[in-house]
Write a protein that holds these residues in place. Structure first.
Motif, PDB file in Angstrom:
ATOM      1  N   THR A 415      39.890  -6.357  60.921  1.00 43.84           N
ATOM      2  CA  THR A 415      39.597  -6.680  60.020  1.00 43.84           C
ATOM      3  C   THR A 415      39.425  -7.560  59.391  1.00 43.84           C
ATOM      4  O   THR A 415      39.760  -8.467  59.869  1.00 43.84           O
ATOM      5  CB  THR A 415      40.967  -5.922  58.976  1.00 43.84           C
ATOM      6  OG1 THR A 415      41.563  -6.510  59.046  1.00 43.84           O
ATOM      7  CG2 THR A 415      41.327  -4.164  59.826  1.00 43.84           C
ATOM      8  N   LEU A 416      38.427  -7.925  58.176  1.00 46.49           N
ATOM      9  CA  LEU A 416      38.533  -9.053  56.978  1.00 46.49           C
ATOM     10  C   LEU A 416      39.578  -9.304  56.834  1.00 46.49           C
ATOM     11  O   LEU A 416      39.430 -11.090  56.427  1.00 46.49           O
ATOM     12  CB  LEU A 416      37.194  -8.792  56.273  1.00 46.49           C
ATOM     13  CG  LEU A 416      35.308  -8.981  56.540  1.00 46.49           C
ATOM     14  CD1 LEU A 416      34.919  -9.029  55.188  1.00 46.49           C
ATOM     15  CD2 LEU A 416      35.769 -10.676  56.739  1.00 46.49           C
ATOM     16  N   LEU A 417      40.723  -8.923  56.880  1.00 46.12           N
ATOM     17  CA  LEU A 417      41.271  -9.501  55.897  1.00 46.12           C
ATOM     18  C   LEU A 417      42.695  -9.768  57.430  1.00 46.12           C
ATOM     19  O   LEU A 417      43.773 -10.372  57.820  1.00 46.12           O
ATOM     20  CB  LEU A 417      42.880  -8.540  55.279  1.00 46.12           C
ATOM     21  CG  LEU A 417      42.418  -8.483  54.258  1.00 46.12           C
ATOM     22  CD1 LEU A 417      42.825  -6.939  52.896  1.00 46.12           C
ATOM     23  CD2 LEU A 417      41.733 -10.215  53.537  1.00 46.12           C
ATOM     24  N   TRP A 472      35.952  -4.079  56.722  1.00 46.22           N
ATOM     25  CA  TRP A 472      36.365  -4.404  56.208  1.00 46.22           C
ATOM     26  C   TRP A 472      37.479  -3.487  56.257  1.00 46.22           C
ATOM     27  O   TRP A 472      39.156  -4.354  55.659  1.00 46.22           O
ATOM     28  CB  TRP A 472      35.389  -3.674  54.855  1.00 46.22           C
ATOM     29  CG  TRP A 472      36.914  -3.611  53.664  1.00 46.22           C
ATOM     30  CD1 TRP A 472      37.348  -2.705  53.045  1.00 46.22           C
ATOM     31  CD2 TRP A 472      37.237  -4.984  52.962  1.00 46.22           C
ATOM     32  NE1 TRP A 472      38.020  -3.165  51.771  1.00 46.22           N
ATOM     33  CE2 TRP A 472      38.225  -4.361  51.831  1.00 46.22           C
ATOM     34  CE3 TRP A 472      36.807  -6.322  53.294  1.00 46.22           C
ATOM     35  CZ2 TRP A 472      38.933  -5.579  51.343  1.00 46.22           C
ATOM     36  CZ3 TRP A 472      37.565  -7.671  52.361  1.00 46.22           C
ATOM     37  CH2 TRP A 472      38.917  -6.594  50.942  1.00 46.22           C
ATOM     38  N   GLU A 473      37.791  -2.543  56.549  1.00 50.07           N
ATOM     39  CA  GLU A 473      39.095  -1.630  57.132  1.00 50.07           C
ATOM     40  C   GLU A 473      39.296  -0.941  57.961  1.00 50.07           C
ATOM     41  O   GLU A 473      38.078  -0.014  58.482  1.00 50.07           O
ATOM     42  CB  GLU A 473      39.681  -1.043  55.445  1.00 50.07           C
ATOM     43  CG  GLU A 473      39.140   0.010  55.046  1.00 50.07           C
ATOM     44  CD  GLU A 473      38.652   0.832  54.312  1.00 50.07           C
ATOM     45  OE1 GLU A 473      40.206   0.425  53.215  1.00 50.07           O
ATOM     46  OE2 GLU A 473      38.075   1.281  53.234  1.00 50.07           O
ATOM     47  N   ASP A 501      43.808 -14.804  51.930  1.00 49.67           N
ATOM     48  CA  ASP A 501      43.014 -13.708  52.071  1.00 49.67           C
ATOM     49  C   ASP A 501      41.381 -14.652  51.597  1.00 49.67           C
ATOM     50  O   ASP A 501      40.760 -13.619  52.425  1.00 49.67           O
ATOM     51  CB  ASP A 501      43.354 -12.562  51.670  1.00 49.67           C
ATOM     52  CG  ASP A 501      44.303 -12.178  52.064  1.00 49.67           C
ATOM     53  OD1 ASP A 501      44.937 -12.049  52.711  1.00 49.67           O
ATOM     54  OD2 ASP A 501      44.658 -11.149  51.514  1.00 49.67           O
ATOM     55  N   ILE A 505      38.529 -14.063  54.768  1.00 51.77           N
ATOM     56  CA  ILE A 505      37.852 -13.524  54.769  1.00 51.77           C
ATOM     57  C   ILE A 505      36.602 -14.617  55.242  1.00 51.77           C
ATOM     58  O   ILE A 505      35.047 -14.147  56.591  1.00 51.77           O
ATOM     59  CB  ILE A 505      37.252 -12.562  53.601  1.00 51.77           C
ATOM     60  CG1 ILE A 505      38.805 -11.799  53.533  1.00 51.77           C
ATOM     61  CG2 ILE A 505      36.506 -11.580  53.332  1.00 51.77           C
ATOM     62  CD1 ILE A 505      39.141 -11.640  52.316  1.00 51.77           C
ATOM     63  N   GLN A 523      31.867  -5.624  50.038  1.00 52.49           N
ATOM     64  CA  GLN A 523      32.756  -4.811  50.290  1.00 52.49           C
ATOM     65  C   GLN A 523      34.354  -5.334  49.779  1.00 52.49           C
ATOM     66  O   GLN A 523      34.730  -5.199  49.409  1.00 52.49           O
ATOM     67  CB  GLN A 523      33.422  -4.236  51.692  1.00 52.49           C
ATOM     68  CG  GLN A 523      32.430  -3.087  51.667  1.00 52.49           C
ATOM     69  CD  GLN A 523      32.854  -2.815  52.960  1.00 52.49           C
ATOM     70  OE1 GLN A 523      32.397  -3.097  54.362  1.00 52.49           O
ATOM     71  NE2 GLN A 523      33.090  -1.158  52.988  1.00 52.49           N
ATOM     72  N   ALA A 524      34.129  -7.111  50.130  1.00 54.59           N
ATOM     73  CA  ALA A 524      35.528  -8.172  49.145  1.00 54.59           C
ATOM     74  C   ALA A 524      35.100  -8.585  48.039  1.00 54.59           C
ATOM     75  O   ALA A 524      36.234  -8.015  47.771  1.00 54.59           O
ATOM     76  CB  ALA A 524      35.539  -9.139  50.867  1.00 54.59           C
ATOM     77  N   GLN A 525      34.191  -8.178  47.981  1.00 51.26           N
ATOM     78  CA  GLN A 525      34.285  -8.513  46.531  1.00 51.26           C
ATOM     79  C   GLN A 525      34.530  -7.675  45.157  1.00 51.26           C
ATOM     80  O   GLN A 525      34.981  -7.663  44.808  1.00 51.26           O
ATOM     81  CB  GLN A 525      32.948  -8.702  46.100  1.00 51.26           C
ATOM     82  CG  GLN A 525      32.188 -10.525  46.686  1.00 51.26           C
ATOM     83  CD  GLN A 525      31.223 -10.980  46.583  1.00 51.26           C
ATOM     84  OE1 GLN A 525      29.601  -9.743  46.580  1.00 51.26           O
ATOM     85  NE2 GLN A 525      30.525 -12.460  45.882  1.00 51.26           N
ATOM     86  N   LYS A 529      38.706  -9.888  46.727  1.00 53.44           N
ATOM     87  CA  LYS A 529      38.781 -10.365  47.194  1.00 53.44           C
ATOM     88  C   LYS A 529      38.143 -11.498  48.166  1.00 53.44           C
ATOM     89  O   LYS A 529      38.503 -12.456  48.371  1.00 53.44           O
ATOM     90  CB  LYS A 529      39.716  -9.402  48.633  1.00 53.44           C
ATOM     91  CG  LYS A 529      40.874  -8.661  49.063  1.00 53.44           C
ATOM     92  CD  LYS A 529      42.096  -9.694  49.232  1.00 53.44           C
ATOM     93  CE  LYS A 529      43.019  -9.222  48.212  1.00 53.44           C
ATOM     94  NZ  LYS A 529      44.248  -9.724  48.478  1.00 53.44           N
ATOM     95  N   LEU A 530      36.934 -11.747  47.461  1.00 52.80           N
ATOM     96  CA  LEU A 530      36.031 -12.571  46.969  1.00 52.80           C
ATOM     97  C   LEU A 530      35.934 -13.181  45.687  1.00 52.80           C
ATOM     98  O   LEU A 530      35.267 -12.374  44.934  1.00 52.80           O
ATOM     99  CB  LEU A 530      35.063 -12.386  48.277  1.00 52.80           C
ATOM    100  CG  LEU A 530      35.054 -13.045  49.990  1.00 52.80           C
ATOM    101  CD1 LEU A 530      34.104 -12.610  50.305  1.00 52.80           C
ATOM    102  CD2 LEU A 530      35.265 -14.462  49.861  1.00 52.80           C
TER     103      LEU A 530
END
Length: 640
Positions: A415-417, A472-473, A501, A505, A523-525, A529-530
């Motif tokens: 995952t991106l995290l 992303w998840e 985090d 990412i 997705q992160a934005q 988270k971004l």
């Protein structure tokens, strides 16, 4: 005193001496005495008043033949490689969900992807760390252990647990304690003629066994043929090789990504100039500070020590090449001297260059061990899994031995995290198992100078659809994100340890295939988270297979298709390439291209031996005519 007996006599005695419910433990992988297991299974299946629960893992069976061209390719190959290997009756029943009502099979690791559709296998899966398996099996009421063993004329009063001391050595003290309390627990061994006799911790006295089957097993040992190493895997191995530090410790897993790492380490040692030119062309030195701090690109002077739950073929190849050669010793004082450079390795007969818990590999791997002089085999100490996979117990010694450890394991998704997915699908179905992956990740954080490295392909293709393996998840994780460390794809290295985090990412986006970066950024934005103004660095915007193919074309000798050898003939290698190409084309988006390729296929005279091997040299009927044209198209498209 051990009792010599036949298989049927052993079954008779086990049924006589044990209670109605038999709880049998067998090693994972190669070490199962299949002939005895099948005899006991068949007997109990006919006795509804009795019950059998089998505790094991990695139950090995021939790959399914499939149909069409795949079946034509696999049938002769499987017959040649697996010969008279005795299939496990309970495995066949698991695949069909047809186990007798009085028999259960509990596994903590499964042959990857092989039992996804078996309800009984999925329901009786036990999620345990490899290092906890002995504890859990013992607590379940184990009263029978059955294992394949090796014998040697040089040691007539001893046996070797050979390929599988891993859990058995951890179980034996538990068994002794329960026996002292009056419980009946039986240990059955069966000698296999071709199993290498491994000295050291794997050796046991005959008196450790209650029954030794004197019908020596001469059937074919199960083997795992080396498969071709593709473009993605080669670049993954190349990046990972730069983080392996000379004088350090190495753990790698089975599969083509592990083979690719082995190939890259071999190139680093034997063709260092070409290796470094390739790194420069690939722009790997954008991670130069990390590589300088954690790894290196020079040939190995001190060598490596292998500490791996699985003694894989790649480790043996690295040992033969003189890369895995740093020895460790069984006591703290001697190890301290070795670390200080005050010890002459040649003067120490008890030095070990590889500790392994189990082994499984191609036939050439077993043969190499068999033919090896006893003194050389002493350097490869097969031992208990608790010693390899955990730090507690002799912790001071282990810390001295495991210098600059690199624990390199594969994942299917990240995952991106920073959470890793390796063992299970989102819907709960188990692909394989946790095994020892969590153990090694934890050690990567607990040992000074160590790193946990997860390797994965950045994308996959299924049914004509290309998907990102960096997501992303996901609804399941094997490695939680608080244990994130280093992640490697074919596009580079992401150092995640101790990062925020947002930085995690960004680092993972940098090694994501460019076809998926924009969607993941969005997705992160959206999740906050971004930053909204985040921009990917331009040098990471060309993460494409085409760029890697261009690099490969300039350095072809460093991309061997079978770096560790092959069980396939020359024609079979060509056919495997062609079949993989055809598989990639069977999708709606490229059906026209496939049809055109079939029309443009060369004449049969271009590949006569290949057609004979596939029984398509004289096609009969429309179906075989079509098979022939498709195969010829694939051979033409993938010809070297």
């Amino acid at each position: 005193m051990v009792q010599l007996c036949s298989i049927e006599q052993a079954v008779d005695d086990v049924l006589e001496r044990l209670p109605a419910h038999i709880h049998m433990g067998m090693p994972l992988g190669l070490g199962k005495p299949n002939l005895f297991a099948n005899a006991l299974y068949r007997r109990i299946a006919k006795l509804p008043e009795r019950a059998l629960t089998i505790y094991t893992a990695l139950s090995l069976g021939r790959p399914p033949l499939g149909d069409g061209l795949q079946k034509r390719f696999l049938e002769p190959f499987i017959e040649r490689v697996f010969g008279d290997y005795p299939e496990l009756d309970f495995l066949a029943a698991l695949r069909k969900d047809s186990l007798p009502a009085n028999i259960h099979v509990q596994q903590f690791f499964m042959q990857p992807g092989s039992l996804l559709h078996s309800a009984s296998a999925q329901q009786d899966y036990v999620s345990s760390n490899y290092s906890h398996a002995a504890r859990d099996i013992n607590a379940a009421g184990l009263n029978l252990v059955a294992q394949l063993v090796a014998s040697s004329s040089e040691h007539p009063d001893r046996l070797s647990l050979s390929c599988n001391p891993d859990i058995t050595l951890d179980l034996l003290p538990m068994i002794a304690k329960r026996r002292a309390a009056g419980e009946t627990i039986l240990v059955v061994g069966q000698v296999h003629e071709d199993l290498p006799y491994m000295p050291g911790d794997a050796e046991l006295g005959m008196d450790q066994f209650d029954f030794l089957i004197d019908e020596k097993d001469r059937t074919t040992l199960f083997s795992t043929p080396n498969m071709p190493v593709g473009l993605q895997d080669h670049f993954i191995g190349l990046h990972a090789s730069t983080l392996v530090r000379d004088g350090g410790t190495l753990q790698i897993g089975i599969g083509s990504m592990g083979d690719a790492l082995t190939a890259a380490l071999l190139a680093r040692q034997a063709d260092n100039e070409g290796y470094r030119q390739l790194l420069s062309d690939l722009d790997v030195y954008q991670w130069a500070p990390l590589i300088s701090r954690e790894g290196g690109v020079e040939p190995f002077v001190r060598g490596l020590y292998g500490c791996s739950e699985m003694f894989v073929n790649g480790l043996l190849v690295l040992a033969d090449a003189g890369i895995v050669r740093r020895k460790v010793y069984p006591d703290v004082a001697t190890q301290q001297q070795a670390n200080a450079g005050l010890l002459d390795d040649g003067a120490q007969p008890d030095g070990v260059s590889i500790h392994g818990g189990f082994f499984l590999g191609p036939r050439s791997f077993y043969q190499r061990l068999q033919e090896m002089p006893h003194a050389k085999r002493l350097e490869f100490n097969m031992t208990r899994i608790s010693y390899i996979n955990e730090l507690y117990g002799q912790e001071e010694l282990k810390r001295l031995q495991r210098l600059d450890a690199r624990f390199i394991n594969s994942a299917i998704m990240v995952t991106l995290l920073g959470a890793g997915v390796a063992d299970q699908l989102e819907d709960g179905r188990v692909l394989s198992g946790v095994g020892g992956q969590y153990n090694f990740v934890a050690q990567g954080h607990a040992l000074e100078g160590a790193r946990s490295i997860l390797i994965l392909r950045s994308w996959r293709e299924s049914g004509g659809e290309v998907s990102s393996n960096i997501v992303w998840e996901y609804g399941h994780c094997t490695i939680p994100r608080h244990l994130r460390d280093i992640v490697i794809t074919e596009y580079g290295i992401a150092d995640l340890r101790g990062q925020t985090d947002a930085k995690v990412i960004e680092a993972l986006l940098n090694i994501t295939d460019s076809r998926f970066q924009a969607g993941l950024i969005e997705q992160a934005q959206k999740a906050g988270k971004l930053p909204k103004d985040f921009q990917l660095a331009p040098r990471f915007a060309d993460n494409t297979p085409e760029r890697l193919q261009a690099v490969q074309a300039r350095h072809t000798r460093l991309f061997p298709e079978y770096p560790l050898g092959s069980d396939f003939s020359d024609e079979e290698r060509d056919l495997l390439r062609a079949l993989n190409w055809l598989k990639s084309k069977f999708k709606l988006t490229e059906i026209l291209e496939l049809g055109k390729a079939a029309l443009d296929a060369p004449e049969p005279e271009a590949f006569p031996e290949h057609l004979v091997r596939m029984r398509l040299d004289k096609p009969e009927g429309f179906k075989e005519d079509l098979y022939q044209r498709l195969l010829l198209a694939g051979l033409k498209a993938t010809a070297h």
